[in-house]
Write an enzyme that holds these catalytic residues in place. Structure first.
Site, PDB file in Angstrom:
ATOM      1  N   ARG A  99     -23.220   1.552  -5.485  1.00 41.50           N
ATOM      2  CA  ARG A  99     -23.580   0.608  -6.529  1.00 41.50           C
ATOM      3  C   ARG A  99     -22.435  -0.355  -6.826  1.00 41.50           C
ATOM      4  NH1 ARG A  99     -22.961   0.211 -11.994  1.00 41.50           N
ATOM      5  NH2 ARG A  99     -24.691  -0.719 -13.128  1.00 41.50           N
ATOM      6  N   LYS A 143     -32.670  12.946 -14.911  1.00 39.58           N
ATOM      7  CA  LYS A 143     -31.582  12.001 -14.651  1.00 39.58           C
ATOM      8  C   LYS A 143     -30.504  12.763 -13.893  1.00 39.58           C
ATOM      9  CE  LYS A 143     -28.708   8.457 -16.694  1.00 39.58           C
ATOM     10  NZ  LYS A 143     -27.412   8.820 -16.116  1.00 39.58           N
ATOM     11  N   CYS A 160       1.881  42.792  -2.927  1.00 39.39           N
ATOM     12  CA  CYS A 160       1.084  43.045  -4.126  1.00 39.39           C
ATOM     13  C   CYS A 160      -0.383  43.277  -3.746  1.00 39.39           C
ATOM     14  CB  CYS A 160       1.204  41.845  -5.075  1.00 39.39           C
ATOM     15  SG  CYS A 160       0.017  41.866  -6.420  1.00 39.39           S
ATOM     16  N   LYS A 195     -39.534   5.867 -17.651  1.00 42.06           N
ATOM     17  CA  LYS A 195     -39.802   4.524 -17.119  1.00 42.06           C
ATOM     18  C   LYS A 195     -41.253   4.148 -17.374  1.00 42.06           C
ATOM     19  CE  LYS A 195     -36.599   5.374 -13.320  1.00 42.06           C
ATOM     20  NZ  LYS A 195     -36.451   5.749 -11.912  1.00 42.06           N
ATOM     21  N   SER A 253     -28.098  -0.632 -14.611  1.00 37.88           N
ATOM     22  CA  SER A 253     -27.832   0.678 -15.203  1.00 37.88           C
ATOM     23  C   SER A 253     -28.887   0.919 -16.283  1.00 37.88           C
ATOM     24  CB  SER A 253     -26.396   0.753 -15.694  1.00 37.88           C
ATOM     25  OG  SER A 253     -26.294   0.203 -16.956  1.00 37.88           O
ATOM     26  N   LEU A 254     -28.688   1.885 -17.125  1.00 34.12           N
ATOM     27  CA  LEU A 254     -29.720   2.268 -18.086  1.00 34.12           C
ATOM     28  C   LEU A 254     -29.168   2.317 -19.499  1.00 34.12           C
ATOM     29  CD1 LEU A 254     -31.336   5.286 -16.199  1.00 34.12           C
ATOM     30  CD2 LEU A 254     -32.469   3.117 -16.696  1.00 34.12           C
ATOM     31  N   ASP A 304       0.818  -1.205   0.000  1.00 31.50           N
ATOM     32  CA  ASP A 304       0.000   0.000   0.000  1.00 31.50           C
ATOM     33  C   ASP A 304       0.851   1.254   0.000  1.00 31.50           C
ATOM     34  OD1 ASP A 304      -1.892  -2.081   1.783  1.00 31.50           O
ATOM     35  OD2 ASP A 304      -2.833  -0.944   0.172  1.00 31.50           O
ATOM     36  N   ALA A 305       1.993   1.163   0.647  1.00 32.51           N
ATOM     37  CA  ALA A 305       2.871   2.338   0.668  1.00 32.51           C
ATOM     38  C   ALA A 305       3.340   2.654  -0.751  1.00 32.51           C
ATOM     39  CB  ALA A 305       4.062   2.081   1.578  1.00 32.51           C
ATOM     40  N   ASP A 332     -27.097  13.623 -12.084  1.00 27.07           N
ATOM     41  CA  ASP A 332     -25.698  13.302 -12.320  1.00 27.07           C
ATOM     42  C   ASP A 332     -24.974  13.173 -10.984  1.00 27.07           C
ATOM     43  OD1 ASP A 332     -23.423  12.794 -13.659  1.00 27.07           O
ATOM     44  OD2 ASP A 332     -23.121  14.818 -14.432  1.00 27.07           O
ATOM     45  N   CYS A 361       1.008  44.863  -9.620  1.00 25.17           N
ATOM     46  CA  CYS A 361       2.055  45.616  -8.920  1.00 25.17           C
ATOM     47  C   CYS A 361       3.326  45.792  -9.748  1.00 25.17           C
ATOM     48  CB  CYS A 361       2.396  44.944  -7.598  1.00 25.17           C
ATOM     49  SG  CYS A 361       3.196  43.347  -7.812  1.00 25.17           S
TER      50      CYS A 361
HETATM   51  S1  IVH Z   1     -33.406   4.427 -12.567  1.00 31.28           S
HETATM   52  C1  IVH Z   1     -33.103   0.067 -13.308  1.00 31.28           C
HETATM   53  N1  IVH Z   1     -33.720   7.009 -12.329  1.00 31.28           N
HETATM   54  O1  IVH Z   1     -28.314   6.717 -13.876  1.00 31.28           O
HETATM   55  C2  IVH Z   1     -33.067   1.524 -13.365  1.00 31.28           C
HETATM   56  N2  IVH Z   1     -31.532   6.145 -12.495  1.00 31.28           N
HETATM   57  O2  IVH Z   1     -27.083   5.594 -16.222  1.00 31.28           O
HETATM   58  C3  IVH Z   1     -32.120   2.083 -12.426  1.00 31.28           C
HETATM   59  N3  IVH Z   1     -29.785   7.824 -12.377  1.00 31.28           N
HETATM   60  O3  IVH Z   1     -27.228   3.776 -12.317  1.00 31.28           O
HETATM   61  C4  IVH Z   1     -31.917   3.495 -12.556  1.00 31.28           C
HETATM   62  N4  IVH Z   1     -31.106   9.549 -12.124  1.00 31.28           N
HETATM   63  O4  IVH Z   1     -27.349   5.895 -10.886  1.00 31.28           O
HETATM   64  C5  IVH Z   1     -32.858   5.994 -12.465  1.00 31.28           C
HETATM   65  N5  IVH Z   1     -34.119   9.281 -12.058  1.00 31.28           N
HETATM   66  C6  IVH Z   1     -33.265   8.269 -12.196  1.00 31.28           C
HETATM   67  C7  IVH Z   1     -31.880   8.459 -12.224  1.00 31.28           C
HETATM   68  C8  IVH Z   1     -31.035   7.372 -12.392  1.00 31.28           C
HETATM   69  C9  IVH Z   1     -29.856   9.144 -12.200  1.00 31.28           C
HETATM   70  C10 IVH Z   1     -28.517   7.080 -12.532  1.00 31.28           C
HETATM   71  C11 IVH Z   1     -28.439   5.782 -11.772  1.00 31.28           C
HETATM   72  C12 IVH Z   1     -28.136   4.720 -12.795  1.00 31.28           C
HETATM   73  C13 IVH Z   1     -27.547   5.538 -13.896  1.00 31.28           C
HETATM   74  C14 IVH Z   1     -27.644   4.823 -15.211  1.00 31.28           C
END
Ligand code: IVH
Length: 691
Positions: free
Chosen positions: A137, A116, A436, A295, A83-84, A34-35, A118, A416
């Site tokens: 996650r 969405k 300054c 969704k 994820s999406l 680790d060092a 960030d 200055c």
């Molecule tokens: S739903 C199965 N809703 O975007 C669906 N995700 O690019 C799970 N995120 O991992 C995600 N805003 O961390 C959902 N209104 C929202 C969101 C959102 C941000 C993030 C989330 C996901 C990532 C995917």
């Protein structure tokens, strides 16, 4: 400084660090100590610190905040965190909708549109309405237990309202509020630390701090956007709703923070309109968004549609277009920072970038300008990356007429007129004249600002006036201001003057970390000041600290340590401390200074390995550090104790090989207790729970 050799070194370091990170975190099979890892990281931080323009969002420094030295406990998600899939234009969105209609054999389905966020995904587990776990996650299957940190987010309820199911997990996004992010980056820039490239990384860094107090200072926030799972629901009171919109309202009733911008729509056109509307409005809210999420509302539909890989078919991220624009660079000007750094910035023909008018953009330093070949008069591409301070990406070469002028840094300070210097290995040109005016002004502004002495009513304008009128020459001068003289100033008056005097008086009792930060030591921002305050308990003890002592602090490297020593070696700076003291500014911490009263673990180095029973990793770290000990992740000859839990792994073997004592957690607590140090009070129970 960013010559080819440096860039090569930078890339090499990143590559190495990423590979070691992977071995360590994912494969759990580190190949270096680790060092040695920390040394690589320090080198990378030093390069990026000297030239913040080299920081990229994917740099390992952005992932982990500062010094990673320990691990969080791993959490296996009972249900994977998905994820999406993304859509970047109307056609891609329409294709998604069509596929959904085919699978559902109807196109009459409602959808929820929501921003969405960030930030980074978090899973919160509640048992009997109490928060028992917060996990990141991670890779979707395994995340990290960050419970103590999550507890510091004030909008995460520790106890739910109403009648939630006996066990449930909700998911959402932890994010950095825009104002807090901007403030922190400004502070980092001031302290000469590299800024966070985007709020997502900054939020991740804050959430993955081993010290929850640092997380707390970052003011994170959360939006809950999904129900993970429930267990033990029974009876009508806890029956789960059947649509996403209802679930959100249900979760909201438990006190969870659900985004009120969520909107139910029936058609693709409405979803498009929502996207369009957000694009225009996104600058108005205090969180960063990079698109909308659509969704399908009915949960039985969601179940029917299922997943492809890690992405649900029932949801899609409809991203916003990249935030770039082109405009003309009219002029390059210089701002002299409080440390004397000459910071060039671009004056632009005003241009709209994602709903905000941009007039100026940062240019980092001369090397950066040269590398990007940015010339005065160029049409340039301007970007707001993650909605941070606008940056000039580079010139749009096609527009060149030949009349553009390459830039050269001034040879003298624009304030200055002192010749500027550029030190070996530094990216910045500096004005080294401590007198300054521009620096004086910036230092004073910083001294009175919010994270520092926080003198209300003493803003930028008044700071300028006080300097111009000669009423204040240095920090202690503030404490010598007199009512009559203030009241006579333009735009002042009796009442404001009295208020100001009261605010100045109140500032004498700021927390030690704020005072240390106020001093304006090079490279010492709010966070480092916090570390120093905790370690030394007083400005005088800090001023007397030796380089090695400073470097021994987790989170402080040689560059920062050197800057601190140099600061107090300067006679003028030393006198300022004396005068602040004489003026009655408190230079000590409220808490008992850790070095004044000996602590049970003073100077002892611990390594923790295996699963513990009474502590989480973060808790045991805090327990040791609060008692004066140091926690490192690799066993070396310098290690005093290895604290081993269940399944200790190779570190216990290392301890044996090196002859380092191995103890259990009970012995750790004993070590801290009166049997060893009779004059000390009984050690608190580690979790400090009050029933
Ligand atoms: S739903 C199965 N809703 O975007 C669906 N995700 O690019 C799970 N995120 O991992 C995600 N805003 O961390 C959902 N209104 C929202 C969101 C959102 C941000 C993030 C989330 C996901 C990532 C995917």
């Amino acid at each position: 400084m960013a010559d080819r050799a440096t860039i090569r070194r930078l890339n090499k370091l990143r590559e190495q660090i990423n590979a070691h990170n992977h071995r360590y975190h994912t494969l759990d099979d580190p190949s270096i100590s680790d060092a040695a890892f920390d040394a690589l990281m320090r080198d990378l931080l030093a390069i990026e610190g000297a030239d913040p323009s080299l920081v990229t969002p994917d740099s390992p420094t952005q992932r982990v905040g500062s010094a990673p030295s320990e691990r969080f406990v791993e959490v296996v998600h009972p249900q994977p965190m998905l994820s999406l899939a993304n859509a970047f234009d109307p056609a891609e969105l329409a294709a998604w909708h069509k596929r959904a209609a085919t699978l559902l054999e109807t196109d009459a389905f409602a959808m929820v549109c929501e921003p969405k966020i960030d930030g980074l995904a978090i899973a919160l587990t509640y048992e009997d309405g109490r928060l028992v776990r917060g996990a990141t996650r991670g890779d979707g299957t395994r995340g990290e237990d960050v419970t103590p940190n999550v507890r510091t987010i004030r909008t995460v309820p520790l106890v739910l309202a109403g009648k939630p199911p006996p066990r449930m997990e909700v998911r959402g996004e932890v994010y950095f509020p825009r104002d807090a992010f901007d403030r922190m980056n400004a502070e980092r820039a001031e302290a000469g630390e590299p800024p966070f490239a985007n709020p997502r990384n900054a939020a991740a860094g804050a959430l993955r701090q081993l010290d929850p107090r640092i997380t707390a200072s970052r003011r994170l926030d959360v939006w809950i956007y999904q129900l993970g799972w429930t267990e033990g629901s029974s009876g009508p009171a806890t029956r789960e709703p059947t649509t996403h919109a209802q679930v959100m309202a249900w979760l909201g009733d438990f006190g969870l923070r659900v985004n009120p911008e969520m909107t139910l729509v029936d058609s693709l056109d409405e979803a498009e309109a929502y996207h369009e509307a957000w694009l225009g409005r996104r600058a108005e809210v205090n969180y960063q968004t990079d698109g909308i999420v659509i969704k399908i509302d009915r949960r039985d539909f969601q179940r029917h549609m299922g997943f492809v890989g890690r992405e649900p078919r029932w949801a899609i991220a409809y991203k916003f277009p990249a935030e770039q624009a082109t405009t003309r660079l009219l002029e390059i000007r210089i701002n002299v920072g409080r440390t004397g750094a000459l910071n060039p910035y671009a004056v632009l023909e005003p241009v709209q970038v994602s709903g905000v008018t941009v007039r100026q953009a940062s240019l980092h330093n001369e090397d950066d300008i040269r590398r990007k070949d940015i010339r005065v008069g160029d049409v340039v591409i301007v970007e707001r990356a993650g909605e941070v301070i606008p940056q000039v990406v580079g010139p749009a070469i096609g527009y060149r007429t030949g009349a553009e002028v390459p830039y050269k840094m001034p040879e003298r300070c624009p304030s200055c007129n002192t010749p500027v210097v550029r030190e070996e290995g530094e990216a910045a040109h500096r004005c080294v004249n401590a007198r300054c005016e521009a620096q004086r002004y910036e230092r004073l502004k910083h001294f009175v600002s919010r994270g520092a002495m926080d003198i209300e009513g003493l803003g930028e304008r008044l700071a300028g006036v006080l300097l111009e009128e000669g009423l204040v020459k240095d920090f202690p001068g503030i404490y010598r201001l007199e009512h009559a003289r203030l009241a006579a100033l333009e735009r002042m008056g009796e009442k404001s003057a009295a208020n100001l005097i009261a605010a100045i008086e109140a500032s004498k009792r700021r927390p030690l970390a704020a005072v240390i930060s106020a001093l304006g030591i090079l490279h010492v921002g709010g966070e480092t000041a916090e570390l120093l305050a905790r370690r030394f308990g007083g400005v005088r003890r800090l001023a007397a600290a030796a380089q090695e002592e400073l470097e021994a602090i987790d989170g402080i490297g040689p560059v920062v340590a050197r800057a601190i020593v140099a600061h107090f070696e300067n006679e003028g700076n030393a006198r300022i401390v004396d005068e602040l003291d004489a003026a009655g500014v408190r230079l000590e911490s409220d808490e008992a200074p850790p070095t004044a009263t000996p602590q049970p673990f003073d100077g002892l180095r611990f390594v923790v390995t295996g699963r513990l029973e009474r502590f989480t990793r973060a808790e045991v770290g805090a327990y040791i550090k609060e008692r004066g000990g140091l926690v490192s992740s690799g066993v070396s000859k310098k290690t005093d104790y290895v604290v081993a839990g269940v399944d200790p792994g190779s570190k216990r073997d290392d301890a044996e090989r090196l002859g380092v004592a191995t103890i259990g957690e009970a012995e750790l607590v004993e070590l801290a207790a009166p049997a060893v140090e009779p004059q000390r009070p009984v050690a608190e129970p580690p979790r400090g729970e009050t029933p």
